[in-house]
Design a protein around this motif. Structure first.
Motif: not given
Length: 614
Positions: A114-128, A130-144
């Protein structure tokens, strides 16, 4: 039905699911699969697999309920907090700072539920980042594979209880309140991409820096696990990180992944070394003429090494087989795919000679070792005699890069020696004793190898048991969540019932007449305070007692006919006035009104007697 017949029917059920709905459960462990299917069958009152198969054919809507039962979606934010903290502080941070600032970061959450793990990854990456770099560089693919769970994940809406593992600071930073729930920030949500994916059948997402698949592999059998791990190996870059659940250790897949932190189940990809590509890529960094010369030179060296009549191989300092010429491959039955594998995984590492200890000695002393007269039993039964030369390979600075191992066949020399020894009986006897000793040594070696294989088998069985226990633990957790939901509903209904009872009691208490409610067996089920004042009997004394057994100042036998008439269906009120004695001993005229008491289906459940002094 015996066990074999039951297993055959169960396999037919799995085959039907695959053909009818395209979902392949055949790679899942049978023990956990059967438990989940039995649970769903029990809810439908079905005991046999063949009956449930018939039920599925008749009621296609049952597929969705069965899938929801089989696919255990047990997850939470920052599940196993210590492992997530280590991943954030030591792994992801190093991974990010080792990449150019403009290079994208690709992450896959496989089996995201139900997505908790994917959003946990997003939080961890955004913390390291920052919001701007996260939006520009990160792609989190979540599948089930569970479409219903994916639909819930795409909404990114969670209750306060589901967000308990998230600290208040992170909750305020990454979640926005919406009614009594919280949704993940929309600007960061765009970097999290959800989609359906079957780990067993579908091609993997590629060029990944981090792959998170926690407590999903343990549901698959060994063959399916091997296929999935090979796909994970292909999906990750060099180097890439694999983050697994606490029940998954990869003990039998050391050629694909090596532990970075076994306690927290974090593994790094073992790269497939291809030195030819490495040399060619080096040559392409120079001008065209030098590039062509170097490429030809490298190719010439490879061909010369490969065509050498002396069987030779090269091992790097990490213990991986780098080169093996055609003579050696033919002699020891190696194939091209063995290049790049750890030497310890190959039979040549211990037969006909224990090479690893010899190689370590060469590295330590920086000197060549020649082991003479090594015997090897050939397939046709003949004994081959070899001299093994192990030499260190050093660069210009004297740093060891690996070792060269060459096998020289000296069998002919031994044959000549044997012919000479045949002339001397004593030498022949000594030779027989030597051969006997060799056979004993080889037998001992085989016994040691057999013992080692038994230990490996035992280890794999223990790992399988551990995975099975973890699977059952998640099933129990899922059942506990269901029971908690039912408990909350019962608590709400109990509260509503208590409120209704309190309301009813307040009405009965406020009435200035005595009210008595009887069931169809004439037993008292309600007795208000005014009835207590009239007859001197407390509610606790009369509950469950027959009205006609009570010692009170009212001649209750004279009410019997009126009560029975109400019970048999007379819907009008019946009334009678009787001579009675109240609790103070004073004679009174008591007017009694009898009304039938109906349920929601207009069936008589008892009577209500209203009494007051006339």
């Amino acid at each position: 039905m015996n066990t074999n017949d039951e297993d055959a029917v169960f396999e037919a059920l799995l085959d039907y699911l695959k053909r009818a709905r395209g979902f392949d459960f055949t790679g899942y462990k049978r023990s956990s699969l059967k438990r989940r299917v039995h649970k769903r069958m029990a809810s439908r009152g079905i005991n046999r697999f063949e009956d449930y198969l018939d039920y599925l054919e008749v009621y296609p809507n049952e597929f969705a309920e069965l899938f929801n039962t089989i696919l255990i979606n047990v997850t939470s934010f920052f599940r196993d907090q210590a492992a997530w903290s280590y991943l954030q502080e030591h792994i992801i941070t190093s991974l990010i700072w080792g990449k150019p600032e403009d290079e994208p970061i690709r992450v896959w959450s496989a089996g995201c539920a139900s997505g908790e793990e994917a959003y946990t990854l997003a939080i961890v990456l955004a913390e390291i980042l920052g919001d701007e770099q996260f939006r520009q560089r990160v792609k989190v693919y979540a599948t089930d594979v569970d479409e219903e769970a994916l639909a819930q994940a795409r909404q990114s809406s969670y209750s306060t209880k589901e967000l308990e593992p998230v600290s208040l600071e992170l909750r305020e930073r990454y979640f926005e309140p919406l009614g009594d729930r919280f949704t993940f920030r929309a600007d960061l949500r765009r970097s999290v991409i959800f989609g359906r994916h079957d780990l067993v059948q579908d091609a993997p997402i590629s060029r990944l820096d981090l792959l998170v698949c926690r407590n999903a592999l343990m549901y698959f059998n060994a063959e399916a696990q091997a296929r999935i791990l090979n796909r994970f190996h292909f999906a990750l870059r060099d180097p890439g990180i694999l983050f697994l659940g606490k029940a998954e250790m990869l003990l039998s897949h050391a050629n694909l992944f090596t532990p970075t932190n076994l306690q927290h189940r974090i593994f790094s990809k073992v790269p497939q070394i291809n030195l030819r590509d490495r040399f060619l890529s080096f040559s392409q960094a120079n001008d065209d003429r030098v590039s062509t010369d170097l490429s030809s030179y490298v190719r010439l060296r490879e061909v010369a090494f490969d065509k050498s009549l002396i069987p030779q191989m090269v091992v790097d300092v990490n213990g991986n087989l780098i080169f093996a010429n055609s003579s050696l491959r033919v002699m020891f039955g190696l194939v091209q795919q063995d290049l790049g594998r750890p030497l310890q995984d190959l039979e040549i590492s211990y037969r006909p000679l224990e090479l690893r200890s010899q190689i370590e000695q060469v590295y330590a002393n920086h000197q060549t070792i020649i082991v003479r007269d090594v015997t090897r039993q050939q397939l046709d039964g003949r004994v081959q005699h070899l001299d093994v030369r192990i030499a260190p390979l050093e660069d210009d600075n004297g740093e060891v890069m690996g070792a060269s191992v060459a096998f020289t066949d000296v069998s002919r020399y031994h044959e000549l020696q044997q012919e000479i020894q045949n002339s001397n009986q004593k030498l022949e006897t000594a030779n027989e004793e030597l051969e006997s000793s060799n056979e004993e040594l080889e037998t001992t070696n085989e016994e040691l190898q057999s013992t080692n294989e038994e230990l490996e088998t035992t280890n794999e069985e223990l790992q399988s048991t551990n995975e099975e226990l973890e699977t059952m633990n998640e099933e129990l957790q899922s059942t506990n969540e269901e029971l908690q939901t039912i408990n909350d509903e019962l608590r709400l209904r109990t509260q509503e019932l208590n409120e209704a009872n309190a309301f009813l009691n307040s009405i009965l208490t406020s009435m200035k007449a005595g009210v008595i409610a009887l069931n169809r067996q004439f037993q008292v089920i309600s007795w208000n305070s005014e009835a207590e004042n009239l007859w001197g009997l407390r509610n606790s004394e009369v509950q469950g007692e027959s009205l006609f057994n009570l010692d009170m100042g009212l001649p209750v036998d004279q009410l019997r006919d009126m009560i029975r008439r109400s019970l048999i269906g007379e819907k009008t009120s019946l009334e009678i006035t009787l001579d009675a004695v109240n609790r103070r001993g004073r004679k009174i005229k008591c007017r009694v009104v009898c009304n039938p008491m109906f349920d929601s289906e207009e069936t008589t459940q008892g009577v209500i007697l209203v009494m007051e002094e006339a």
